[in-house]
Design an enzyme around this catalytic site. Structure first.
Site, mmCIF file in Angstrom:
data_model
loop_
_atom_site.group_PDB
_atom_site.id
_atom_site.type_symbol
_atom_site.label_atom_id
_atom_site.label_comp_id
_atom_site.label_asym_id
_atom_site.label_seq_id
_atom_site.Cartn_x
_atom_site.Cartn_y
_atom_site.Cartn_z
ATOM 1 N N GLU A 206 2.806 15.428 86.752
ATOM 2 C CA GLU A 206 1.930 14.390 86.204
ATOM 3 C C GLU A 206 0.872 14.941 85.249
ATOM 4 O O GLU A 206 -0.092 14.264 84.919
ATOM 5 C CB GLU A 206 1.270 13.625 87.355
ATOM 6 C CG GLU A 206 2.254 12.928 88.282
ATOM 7 C CD GLU A 206 2.827 11.640 87.709
ATOM 8 O OE1 GLU A 206 2.052 10.805 87.217
ATOM 9 O OE2 GLU A 206 4.061 11.465 87.760
ATOM 10 N N HIS B 133 -3.561 10.284 91.587
ATOM 11 C CA HIS B 133 -3.722 11.565 90.892
ATOM 12 C C HIS B 133 -5.000 12.222 91.397
ATOM 13 O O HIS B 133 -5.929 11.536 91.829
ATOM 14 C CB HIS B 133 -3.843 11.374 89.370
ATOM 15 C CG HIS B 133 -2.592 10.913 88.709
ATOM 16 N ND1 HIS B 133 -2.581 9.914 87.754
ATOM 17 C CD2 HIS B 133 -1.300 11.306 88.853
ATOM 18 C CE1 HIS B 133 -1.336 9.713 87.336
ATOM 19 N NE2 HIS B 133 -0.549 10.538 87.992
ATOM 20 N N CYS C 188 -8.764 9.543 82.737
ATOM 21 C CA CYS C 188 -7.345 9.264 82.444
ATOM 22 C C CYS C 188 -7.089 9.233 80.943
ATOM 23 O O CYS C 188 -6.014 9.603 80.480
ATOM 24 C CB CYS C 188 -6.933 7.913 83.026
ATOM 25 S SG CYS C 188 -6.781 7.874 84.807
#
Length: 441
Positions: free
Chosen positions: A174, A248, A365
């Protein structure tokens, strides 16, 4: 060697919509089928970039991807002209059209994992593209991400861009959202902290939501990025917080230089990890937020940790937060006390990013951190570096091409496909990227 952290922010794409595509991301699920405003989303992101550039931070932009992704719809059996492919998918399988139209590439913390030249065996900056294979709507990003990064980091003598890991669950990766770097000055060799959620050798794993990052993937990325093995630490995220919506690590922790700002429940075996980091990182300063002050649930709802921790020239730090953190009485009380305390965080800066936040993406993000020396900054494609002229050009570009209202039902409109391609064709000229999109090739 002196270096600076450059934040490359993702520009929100024209098909930004709420479809609840990301199981495990509670904001995404909560706002499913609401009406989005792509124009506002893009402008909110641009305003953050411009404000940080004006404050003296080096800021750059990464373009959105082509959506709808017609090629992947063809792979799934929809045929005809591009417009017919979109129309058939929208009629027969709207959830697939929605996934193929996701603007999720805006969250460039998932684009790649970065190793600065001070940490690598060959003295280059390395970027390994993330495969994002846990979610269909994101697993299709890697090919274009690689092209875009190669167009930005073109100098092969200074930069190495690696293709994504194999698209299998064993190597679920990720990107930088599960990676932190801890050390002294940015240009000093530093410790790279790779965080994983799953280790197939049998460690405890979450049970409610998927662990998207594997240890095998993190190890492979460290090898590809040629990180000095003596500067690598692998740590497991607490599986219990993954099950509470921490999909995350950047939803529960953020680092900058010697500071690790995290929740006290962020990591499995947290005390052991902090002891290891204290041995490795000179002047290591963990700031652990206790559950009694901020619960994991409140951290997820406000994205307190999905913040940017930025260094000023005097060594003090600025914490960049979403408005949701300010709106929560308990979280804001904690933060107000934090900046009065004996730590480098001296200022809070709040941004309205609600369009991105409603899909589960906060300030962290939206950005990919790349530590670069002055020579390396000069070697970056200069057209992507944020300044007054680029901000005005991109703002006008958004005004010209973006809609201010979009629902899942609108994705079938063939005009949206044409608008997107026309817009991205213009954008590649603005950012001097060349032909990075499928429709241009």
């Amino acid at each position: 060697m002196k270096a600076r952290e450059v934040n490359f922010d993702g520009l929100v794409g024209l098909t930004h919509h709420y479809a609840g595509l990301s199981f495990g991301n509670e904001a995404s699920t909560k706002h499913r089928f609401q009406v989005s405003n792509p124009k506002l989303a893009a402008k909110q992101g641009l305003q953050k970039m411009k404000a940080l550039a004006d404050a003296g931070f080096v800021q750059a932009v990464i373009p959105p991807q082509e959506r709808p992704n017609v090629d992947v719809l063809r792979q799934l059996g929809f045929s005809g002209s591009d417009e017919q492919v979109v129309e058939k998918a929208g009629t027969q399988a709207p959830h697939l059209l929605s996934a193929a139209s996701s603007a999720s590439s805006m969250w460039v913390a998932n684009a790649a994992t970065v190793a600065p030249s001070a940490d690598t065996l060959d003295g280059k900056v390395h970027l390994t593209v993330a495969n994002l294979n846990n979610k269909f709507h994101r697993a299709t990003e890697a090919v274009t991400t690689e092209r875009v990064l190669r167009a930005i980091f073109k100098d092969d003598a200074r930069f190495s861009v690696h293709e994504a890991l194999p698209q299998v669950a064993m190597f679920g990766d990720e990107g930088a959202a599960n990676h932190n770097r801890l050390g002294g000055d940015y240009g000093d060799p530093s410790t790279q902290l790779f965080i994983y959620g799953r280790d197939d050798s049998g460690h405890v794993a979450p049970s409610r939501y998927p662990a998207r990052q594997t240890l095998a993937a993190s190890q492979a990325v460290a090898r590809l990025n040629q990180v000095n093995p003596g500067q690598v630490v692998f740590a497991q995220q607490n599986p219990q917080v993954i099950d509470q919506g921490v999909f995350h690590n950047d939803v529960i922790a953020v680092s900058n230089r010697q500071v690790l700002f995290c929740h006290e429940q962020a990591f499995a075996q947290q005390e052991k990890l902090l002891a290891t980091l204290a041995e490795r990182v000179p002047g290591f300063m963990p700031i652990q937020v206790p559950t009694r002050a901020v619960s994991v649930q409140d951290a997820v709802q406000t994205y307190l940790f999905n913040s940017q921790l930025l260094s000023r020239e005097d060594g003090s730090m600025l914490l960049v937060l979403p408005q949701e953190s300010q709106n929560h009485q308990g979280v804001w009380r904690y933060l107000s006390e934090l900046v009065k305390g004996d730590n480098p965080i001296s200022e809070l800066k709040v941004f309205d990013l609600r369009e991105s936040m409603a899909n589960g993406g906060g300030p962290a993000c939206l950005r990919l951190r790349v530590v670069l020396t002055q020579d390396e900054i000069r070697a970056v494609n200069p057209a992507v570096l944020m300044n007054d002229a680029l901000f005005n050009t991109l703002n006008d570009w958004v005004d010209r091409y973006y809609r201010d209202r979009l629902t899942q039902a609108d994705l079938v409109d063939p005009q949206l496909l044409r608008e997107g391609r026309e817009a991205l064709d213009a954008l590649t000229k603005i950012l001097h990227l060349g032909s990075v999109y499928p429709f241009q090739r």
